[in-house]
Scaffold this motif. Structure first.
Motif, PDB file in Angstrom:
ATOM      1  N   ALA A  24      -3.804   0.725   1.018  1.00 47.72           N
ATOM      2  CA  ALA A  24      -2.417   0.909   1.447  1.00 47.72           C
ATOM      3  C   ALA A  24      -2.203   2.257   2.126  1.00 47.72           C
ATOM      4  O   ALA A  24      -1.424   2.364   3.084  1.00 47.72           O
ATOM      5  N   ASN A  25      -2.911   3.288   1.659  1.00 45.85           N
ATOM      6  CA  ASN A  25      -2.660   4.647   2.148  1.00 45.85           C
ATOM      7  C   ASN A  25      -3.546   5.078   3.293  1.00 45.85           C
ATOM      8  O   ASN A  25      -3.270   6.085   3.949  1.00 45.85           O
ATOM      9  N   GLU A  43       0.052  -7.397  -7.720  1.00 44.96           N
ATOM     10  CA  GLU A  43       1.482  -7.402  -7.418  1.00 44.96           C
ATOM     11  C   GLU A  43       2.227  -6.427  -8.330  1.00 44.96           C
ATOM     12  O   GLU A  43       3.201  -5.782  -7.913  1.00 44.96           O
ATOM     13  N   LYS A  46       1.558  -3.111  -6.858  1.00 47.34           N
ATOM     14  CA  LYS A  46       2.285  -3.021  -5.591  1.00 47.34           C
ATOM     15  C   LYS A  46       3.725  -2.567  -5.837  1.00 47.34           C
ATOM     16  O   LYS A  46       4.261  -1.734  -5.096  1.00 47.34           O
ATOM     17  N   ASP A  47       4.319  -3.055  -6.909  1.00 38.30           N
ATOM     18  CA  ASP A  47       5.691  -2.677  -7.244  1.00 38.30           C
ATOM     19  C   ASP A  47       5.786  -1.241  -7.738  1.00 38.30           C
ATOM     20  O   ASP A  47       6.640  -0.473  -7.276  1.00 38.30           O
ATOM     21  N   ASN A  50       5.336   1.299  -5.057  1.00 37.84           N
ATOM     22  CA  ASN A  50       6.310   1.180  -3.951  1.00 37.84           C
ATOM     23  C   ASN A  50       5.641   0.856  -2.624  1.00 37.84           C
ATOM     24  O   ASN A  50       5.972   1.423  -1.585  1.00 37.84           O
ATOM     25  N   ILE A  51       4.705  -0.069  -2.669  1.00 38.72           N
ATOM     26  CA  ILE A  51       4.046  -0.529  -1.448  1.00 38.72           C
ATOM     27  C   ILE A  51       4.842  -1.708  -0.904  1.00 38.72           C
ATOM     28  O   ILE A  51       5.005  -2.733  -1.578  1.00 38.72           O
ATOM     29  N   GLU A  52       5.363  -1.566   0.291  1.00 32.59           N
ATOM     30  CA  GLU A  52       6.265  -2.574   0.841  1.00 32.59           C
ATOM     31  C   GLU A  52       5.549  -3.673   1.623  1.00 32.59           C
ATOM     32  O   GLU A  52       6.058  -4.787   1.716  1.00 32.59           O
ATOM     33  N   GLU A  53       4.390  -3.372   2.190  1.00 28.89           N
ATOM     34  CA  GLU A  53       3.748  -4.387   3.027  1.00 28.89           C
ATOM     35  C   GLU A  53       3.203  -5.536   2.185  1.00 28.89           C
ATOM     36  O   GLU A  53       2.815  -5.376   1.022  1.00 28.89           O
ATOM     37  N   GLU A  54       3.184  -6.712   2.774  1.00 35.05           N
ATOM     38  CA  GLU A  54       2.695  -7.895   2.085  1.00 35.05           C
ATOM     39  C   GLU A  54       1.169  -7.878   2.007  1.00 35.05           C
ATOM     40  O   GLU A  54       0.486  -7.392   2.908  1.00 35.05           O
TER      41      GLU A  54
END
Length: 320
Positions: A24-25, A43, A46-47, A50-54
């Motif tokens: 993600a980063n 998931e 992901k929450d 605070n990762i917004e991409e799917e």
């Protein structure tokens, strides 16, 4: 572009977090890395991160999409207990590894990078191995292998690893020492090219001091070194273990064959704790790993560092 499999490790530990953080980063890893893991726990992270991409959950490497966070989803049917030794998590971790090894053997991925597993959870889950190294050796039918730890500051490999210290002394045999010298030599050819030198550490204080403090050096280690030299391997030893790592850290030696687990792990972790990478030598596939544990005490808190995983990916790419 060749794809690199990242196995998520024990889902109760920090493996899911550092896997997701890395992709993600750092966009450069999205084009050639994919995670082997489970949707439900990813998931969750992901929450909290605070990762917004799917996330692109796939069933095959054929479904990989560059620029996305790709996850080859291994279904889970139980809730993961974060931060605890859990037999179910041990079994799940094994499934991630097994799937990645299968894809590597079929050349669907070019390397496997592993996040940490918990040996107690693994064995309580009915998967009876000492660790990653033995799993990879078994599932690839490899008989000649060793554990190498790599960092920019020190490279070591090991005659024995996860065994009691008393047994480790008994495992110092000429053929095994020679095998480890040859495996480390092959690795240094790939990593260094030319102009490198190996050292072989002694087992006993002062490397036995002419057998006053033990005779393994004279009976087992020195004959292995002699035979390696006859094979034109640039190696010296046995070198007293209280000086060999100082010399290696100062680039007199490029790699050290160690006689047991902590003899190699302690100096490397002292010199470069956050950047160490574990590599299994001798396999028909490339396998690197983070050089830290599951860190149950911080699992689920978003505090884990992904730095060792990044280093493991970089080294895998070099070896590819």
């Amino acid at each position: 572009m060749s794809k690199i499999a990242i196995t998520m490790g024990d889902p109760s530990g920090i493996g899911p977090e550092i896997s997701l953080k890395t992709l993600a980063n750092y966009n450069k890893y999205k084009n050639d890395c994919l995670i082997y893991g489970s949707k439900d726990i990813l998931e969750y992270y992901k929450d909290i991160l605070n990762i917004e991409e799917e996330i692109n959950y796939i069933k095959s490497t054929d479904d990989f999409i560059e620029g996305k966070i790709n996850v080859l989803n291994i279904e889970s049917d139980q809730k993961i207990k974060i931060g605890k030794v859990d037999p179910y998590s041990g079994r799940q971790a094994y499934e991630y590894i097994k799937a990645a090894i299968s894809d590597a053997l079929e050349r669907k991925v070019s390397a496997v990078v592993t996040c940490p597993i918990n040996k107690e959870a693994l064995n309580k889950g009915g998967i009876h191995y000492q660790g990653h190294t033995e799993i990879f050796a078994d599932l690839t039918n490899t008989r000649s292998y060793s554990m190498m730890l790599w960092s920019e500051k020190l490279i070591v490999n090991h005659v024995s690893t996860h065994v009691p210290l008393k047994k480790a002394c008994d495992l110092v045999k000429k053929d095994r020492v020679l095998e480890c010298i040859e495996l480390l030599n092959e690795a240094l050819i790939k990593l260094k090219g030319e102009n490198y030198k190996l050292a072989v550490a002694g087992l006993n204080p002062h490397a036995g001091e002419n057998s006053m403090f033990g005779d393994q050096e004279a009976k087992e280690i020195a004959p292995a070194v002699k035979e390696a030299i006859e094979k034109n391997i640039p190696v010296e030893g046995p070198v007293p273990p209280d000086t060999v790592f100082f010399k290696a850290a100062n680039k007199i030696y490029d790699g050290v064959v160690c006689m047991y687990h902590d003899q190699g792990h302690i100096p490397l972790k002292l010199l470069d704790f956050y950047n160490g990478v574990n590599v299994t030598l001798g396999l028909p596939i490339i396998r690197t790993s983070v050089d830290h544990g599951t860190a149950f005490d911080i699992a689920g808190k978003g505090k884990a560092s992904e730095n060792s995983l990044k280093q493991a990916i970089k080294l895998a790419k070099r070896l590819v």
